[in-house]
Design an enzyme around this catalytic site. Structure first.
Site, PDB file in Angstrom:
ATOM      1  N   ASN A   1      25.158   6.210  -1.503  1.00 27.66           N
ATOM      2  CA  ASN A   1      24.916   5.073  -1.789  1.00 27.66           C
ATOM      3  C   ASN A   1      25.950   4.529  -2.732  1.00 27.66           C
ATOM      4  O   ASN A   1      26.766   5.165  -3.481  1.00 27.66           O
ATOM      5  CB  ASN A   1      23.732   4.937  -2.821  1.00 27.66           C
TER       6      ASN A   1
ATOM      7  N   ASP B   1      11.174   3.639   5.062  1.00 26.64           N
ATOM      8  CA  ASP B   1      10.665   3.145   3.823  1.00 26.64           C
ATOM      9  C   ASP B   1      11.057   1.761   3.725  1.00 26.64           C
ATOM     10  O   ASP B   1      12.198   1.176   4.257  1.00 26.64           O
ATOM     11  CB  ASP B   1      11.434   4.059   2.722  1.00 26.64           C
TER      12      ASP B   1
ATOM     13  N   HIS C   1      24.520  -4.284  -1.480  1.00 25.28           N
ATOM     14  CA  HIS C   1      23.757  -3.160  -1.459  1.00 25.28           C
ATOM     15  C   HIS C   1      23.342  -2.874   0.078  1.00 25.28           C
ATOM     16  O   HIS C   1      23.012  -1.769   0.044  1.00 25.28           O
ATOM     17  CB  HIS C   1      22.378  -3.611  -2.170  1.00 25.28           C
TER      18      HIS C   1
ATOM     19  N   GLN D   1      10.924  -3.904  -9.503  1.00 27.24           N
ATOM     20  CA  GLN D   1       9.616  -3.491  -8.789  1.00 27.24           C
ATOM     21  C   GLN D   1       8.459  -2.682  -9.903  1.00 27.24           C
ATOM     22  O   GLN D   1       9.159  -2.508 -10.852  1.00 27.24           O
ATOM     23  CB  GLN D   1       9.759  -2.577  -7.673  1.00 27.24           C
TER      24      GLN D   1
ATOM     25  N   HIS E   1      19.491   3.031  -9.555  1.00 25.19           N
ATOM     26  CA  HIS E   1      18.642   2.153  -9.857  1.00 25.19           C
ATOM     27  C   HIS E   1      19.144   1.474 -11.226  1.00 25.19           C
ATOM     28  O   HIS E   1      18.134   1.546 -12.246  1.00 25.19           O
ATOM     29  CB  HIS E   1      17.071   2.494  -9.930  1.00 25.19           C
TER      30      HIS E   1
ATOM     31  N   GLU F   1      20.389   7.811  -4.718  1.00 23.78           N
ATOM     32  CA  GLU F   1      20.207   6.564  -5.012  1.00 23.78           C
ATOM     33  C   GLU F   1      20.334   5.993  -6.501  1.00 23.78           C
ATOM     34  O   GLU F   1      20.187   6.671  -7.337  1.00 23.78           O
ATOM     35  CB  GLU F   1      18.919   5.821  -4.218  1.00 23.78           C
TER      36      GLU F   1
ATOM     37  N   HIS G   1      20.698  -1.580 -12.255  1.00 17.50           N
ATOM     38  CA  HIS G   1      20.363  -2.973 -12.886  1.00 17.50           C
ATOM     39  C   HIS G   1      18.737  -3.027 -13.206  1.00 17.50           C
ATOM     40  O   HIS G   1      18.570  -3.676 -14.259  1.00 17.50           O
ATOM     41  CB  HIS G   1      20.590  -4.044 -11.819  1.00 17.50           C
TER      42      HIS G   1
END
Length: 757
Positions: free
Chosen positions: A541, A272, A54, A244, A100, A98, A102
């Site tokens: 990504n 970030d 990643h 998160q 997300h 980007e 998983h």
């Protein structure tokens, strides 16, 4: 709460522990050489995160380096938080996509929400104000309760986060296929605008300058999220510590505070705390600047007692930034953060020794040279071998599906396709989004491309997301080129010139030769497409390991295309608007049914070769569309893609703002009826125009070397949908096809509502 982190007992570094951190024995040997000693436990965690797929791109970087990344409009290419292009008159456009995947498979609402939050931060750290989000969503069949659950949670997550922050979600795509059943693809793209004079980068320059942690406090959520994204999902993946938890209201405060800090020229750099949290932000900022960084985790504000240095360094708690303040500006930075009800803490200093050094009070717990950690992650060029099963499917004899069909069979096929969730109206999804907040949305969801206002310049930005995973699965190089060409075509249909892309490359396990073959071939195809269309890659990504014990997802390299419009008043809509207008088809219809939605939805067949793509022809079509818009020759323009001509005409007929309009059309062709109606030949566009401009359109197409045919006209709202081709005619009531098209998603999702009430 802050103070000394809990001193964890010394942990012996065993081969099992190294393997648990996703590091191979050879990689561990390289770590020993870099350090000249055994690592501490926190150091092992730092290497694990930064050398994960990643963060380190260990299996993809050799191929990514072949992509074109420079161009006359590129201000910032790959390697920063987001790419930036020059939009003229001192304006810039920052954009990034980007994944997300998983987290969304495990906890769809928070996974999608925090994906939105992370991509927003990538954009506003560049000094750009986010003005739009687009999402590319791929799920399993909606006949599956799990897929309905995931879709419901993801859509609410994207919508709630964007709505609360005040950034509209203006477009994207939603695809449904069994290959995504247990591992959905959730890609989010953000677009922001900035004055180029305010462009900020993630730098850690100036020895002695203060390093500050700002925003939310650090907790235990998301620890090892980067590593979690670098392994396959299995039955044990339903434990949720790596997912998160987002707070969009804090994000909004952080957005405004960050832009104020940049506008007041108080910062050297800002980044970030995304994947790998404090570790990645600190080391990457230092690596870009050729500096070092010294941090004391005892000074980091935390929200949970007893957090160890390992946990603080690797937490991926949301809504946090790391910044380097200009000399003497620490108190001013803190004042700005306080004004926005946010914390700011000096947690370290910039150094000149090139080390990432972490202290816990007086004790050094991490001391790693920055450059090897960030820029010398081991990379691998593996053997890629096409899976024989894929070759068998591509070479499948599909001739029987080109056999003559009756009028009734043709009509039934159109209704089946319009009821397919991948082709049906996405209104159920985008009605849950605020699509106009911020007043920059000119064209929102439901069109070929979103169109956004570029401040008060009179110009605009167009954006599209696109990928057909079935094409890439069956023929990866060609499928990737098609994704490039279609994304460019979508943007050009709005009247914009495609200028650059961001990409999100979603694949299975790269250690498997079949997956690696798909990846290498797809990247090669993307490179060919970028060069042919003059659309360099500004960032993106790679998301590997999108795989469960049931198998990998379709290889899905999602393309986020950006285009620029010189005149907003010349935006072209995608749907018919004017009864009496003439319908024109630009492009050649071939005998191509392979890999089509028609085969999959109507016959349950995944096979045959995807349609041919000529990138030079694709570029000529883009040039034609942009010039036609500039000359105000067309009233609407719509890409002819999945579902073929029949579906494209139905979408043009059904999608107008004032309700459906009738169409009467005939395609004169020698191609068999099924392929003429439902084949997915590339580089085709359905236009509508005033009858008086038809001759100019035909002449312009001829100048560009493009086939063109006048095929019909737009009728009144109370008419019918009629399309004839190859001796077959579809004749259906508008209301019937409209009801099928609009109800396909909500009808299926009513089952999910019943499960959750």
């Amino acid at each position: 709460m802050s103070g000394s982190a809990t001193r964890a007992p010394v942990i012996e570094i065993t081969p099992e522990l190294v393997a648990d951190h996703g590091l191979s024995p050879d990689e561990y040997e390289q770590i020993l050489e870099i350090l000249g000693r055994e690592p501490t436990f926190p150091e092992l965690g730092v290497f694990s995160a930064m050398w994960s797929e990643h963060c380190g791109y260990k299996n993809s970087r050799p191929h990514l380096e072949t992509l074109p990344t420079e161009g006359p409009l590129v201000v910032q290419g790959p390697g920063e938080n987001a790419g930036v292009i020059d939009a003229g008159d001192g304006w810039g456009v920052a954009f990034k996509i980007e994944s997300h995947n998983h987290p969304s498979a495990v906890e769809p609402y928070q996974g999608a929400a925090t994906g939105s939050g992370g991509i927003l931060r990538d954009v506003f750290t560049m000094g750009a104000r986010p003005i739009a989000i687009l999402d590319s969503l791929h799920f399993g069949s909606l006949d599956s309760p799990r897929s309905r659950y995931l879709l419901d949670g993801v859509v609410r997550g994207v919508g709630d986060y964007g709505n609360c922050v005040g950034v509209p979600t203006v477009g994207g795509e939603a695809i449904f296929d069994p290959s995504y059943e247990r591992n959905p693809i959730i890609n989010v793209m953000c677009i922001g605008i900035l004055r180029l004079d305010d462009l900020m980068r993630g730098k850690a320059e100036g020895v002695g300058n203060a390093v500050m942690a700002v925003g939310a406090r650090t907790g235990r959520d998301g620890i090892h999220g980067a590593t979690f994204a670098s392994v396959e999902l299995d039955e044990g993946s339903d434990s949720r510590p790596q997912v998160q938890v987002g707070d969009p209201f804090t994000e909004k405060l952080l957005l405004e505070a960050s832009l104020e800090l940049i506008g007041r020229d108080l910062l050297v750099g800002i980044q970030d705390m995304g994947a790998a949290g404090l570790t990645s932000s600190g080391t990457e900022m230092a690596a870009r600047s050729g500096s070092g960084i010294d941090i004391d985790v005892a000074l980091v504000p935390v929200r949970e007692q007893g957090m160890t240095p390992y946990e603080i360094l690797l937490s991926e708690s949301q809504e946090r930034m790391l910044l380097v303040a200009k000399p003497g500006c620490e108190s001013s930075v803190a004042d700005v953060l306080s004004k926005w009800d946010l914390e700011a803490a000096v947690v370290g200093r910039v150094t000149d020794d090139g080390f990432f050094r972490v202290r816990d009070g007086g004790e050094v717990v991490v001391e790693i040279p920055v450059q090897p950690l960030v820029n010398e992650c081991p990379t691998y060029t593996r053997e890629g071998v096409e899976d024989p099963e894929v070759r068998r499917l591509r070479e499948l004899d599909i001739a029987e599906y080109s056999a003559p069909i009756s009028d009734q069979e043709a009509a039934d096929a159109l209704l089946t396709l319009l009821d397919s969730p991948s082709l049906a109206s996405c209104r159920w999804i985008y009605e849950q989004y605020d699509t106009t907040v911020g007043t920059n949305t000119v064209v929102g969801p439901g069109s070929d491309a979103a169109v956004l206002r570029l401040a008060d310049s009179g110009r605009g930005i167009a954006a599209s997301l696109d990928c057909n995973g079935r094409y890439v699965y069956l023929e990866p190089r060609r499928g990737a080129k098609i994704a490039m060409a279609e994304a460019a075509r979508n943007v050009a249909c709005s009247g914009a010139r495609p200028v650059a892309i961001t990409n999100c490359l979603n694949f299975g396990n790269p250690l498997k030769p079949g997956t690696y073959y798909h990846f290498a071939e797809a990247v090669a195809g993307l490179g060919e497409g970028c060069r042919a269309l003059s659309t360099p890659v500004t960032g993106g990504n790679v998301s590997f390991y999108n795989e469960t014990p049931d198998g990998a997802v379709y290889p899905t390299p999602v393309i986020g295309m950006i285009g620029l419009l010189e005149h907003l008043d010349r935006v072209v809509p995608s749907c018919f608007r004017t009864p009496g207008s003439t319908v024109v088809l630009v492009g050649e219809t071939g005998d191509e049914l392979g890999a089509s939605e028609y085969l999959a939805a109507c016959h349950g067949v995944v096979g045959g070769a995807p349609p041919q793509i000529d990138l030079e022809e694709a570029r000529r079509l883009v040039d034609f569309l942009v010039e036609a818009a500039e000359r105000r020759l067309v009233l609407s323009a719509h890409d002819c893609a999945e579902g073929g001509l029949a579906v494209a005409l139905a979408e043009c007929s059904l999608g107008g703002p004032d309700g459906p309009l009738a169409v009467e059309a005939e395609l004169r062709t020698d191609v068999p009826a099924a392929a003429a109606l439902y084949g997915e030949s590339q580089s085709r566009v359905v236009l509508s125009c005033d009858p008086e401009t038809v001759e100019e359109i035909v002449a312009l197409a001829a100048e560009r070397g493009l086939p063109v045919a006048v095929i019909g006209s737009v009728g009144p709202p109370d008419g019918r949908f009629r399309l004839a081709a190859a001796g077959v005619q579809i004749d259906l009531e508008l209301d019937r096809i409209h009801d099928v098209y609009r109800s396909a998603l909500p009808r299926r999702m009513e089952k999910q509502a019943g499960l959750t009430t």
